[in-house]
Each structure stands twice: as C-alpha cells, then as structure tokens.
Scaffold this motif. Structure first.
Motif: not given
Length: 143
Positions: A58-61, A65, A70, A72-73, A75, A87, A90
């Motif tokens: 997944r994209a990780v802020t 991105g 992961a 969950y994300d 931030s 998140d 997530g």
C-alpha cells in the motif's frame, strides 16, 4: 471474501500444539523474522507453528506515497503521536486479516467464541511484536 495473507510457515516438529504469528514492521516482509526460529532454542519443546505474514502492499504517506508492505498507512506526525487522524480503515482491514490468521492457526477456537478480552490479548501480543519497544516489552513477554 477477503483472501488470506501470503505467509511463510515453519513448524518445529510434527503436529504443532501452539502457533506464533510474528508480524514484520513497515517496509519489511515476512522473511525478516524467519531466522529467529532457530535462535529461540526450542529443542525438546513441544512443536510450534510459526506464521510470518506479509503485509499488503500500500502507499505510505510518510514515505511520500511510496508503495511498500504496511499494515496501515502512516502519516506525518503518527510516529510522534501528533496526528489526530490515524488510518482507522487500514488498521481495521489489518485486524480482519490477522483475525483470519488466528482462525487458521487455532481452528478449534473460533474467534467469535473466544472472549473479547482473550481475543484482544491475542491482538495486543501480535501488535507488541510488530510495533513494541523491545526494551520495554521483550518478545518473550509479548508472546
């Protein structure tokens, strides 16, 4: 229906009577903790099944991105406890996939029949192994 996570599974003997689900950290994969099995010195102990799941990609802020493994994300500000918007979606999705692994590893204990406290202790142990401060909560305590 949500599919099971990809896993690496190691059994220390025939017919395991216990299971350990060991989750990796951000950006790592299931291979990270596989070597620990030999380091635990379980010779002569009852057989254990170790399950090392791979988090979804997944994209990780916090990493601009970048798509990586992961649960969950994460931030900006999450790691310092400053963020007010974790998140949750997530985290809940990861909880569902981990619950499926628990069900697979303990089929005689359907999660809906495990008391809420015991179920959350299982989840907390997995969380501590994944994110915990190892000086504060050593792995053998989390397990």
């Amino acid at each position: 229906m949500e599919k099971l996570l990809e896993t690496i599974e190691i059994e220390t003997g025939k017919t395991p009577t216990a299971a350990v689900i060991w989750m990796h950290g951000l950006g790592a994969d299931a291979n990270d903790f596989v070597p620990i099995v030999n380091e635990l010195g379980l010779d002569g102990a009852p057989a254990v099944r170790f399950v090392f799941p791979n988090a979804p990609m997944r994209a990780v802020t916090i990493n601009n991105g970048y798509v990586m493994r992961a649960w969950y994300d994460v931030s900006f500000g999450d790691l310092e406890g400053k963020t007010k918007k974790p998140d949750e979606k997530g985290v809940r999705a990861s909880q569902a996939t981990i619950d499926k692994l628990i069900e697979k590893c303990a089929p005689e204990w359907p999660l809906e029949q495990v008391t809420v406290i015991d179920r959350n202790i299982l989840r907390l142990g997995i969380y501590e192994l994944m994110f915990g401060d190892r000086n504060e909560v050593p792995p053998k305590v989390a397990i």
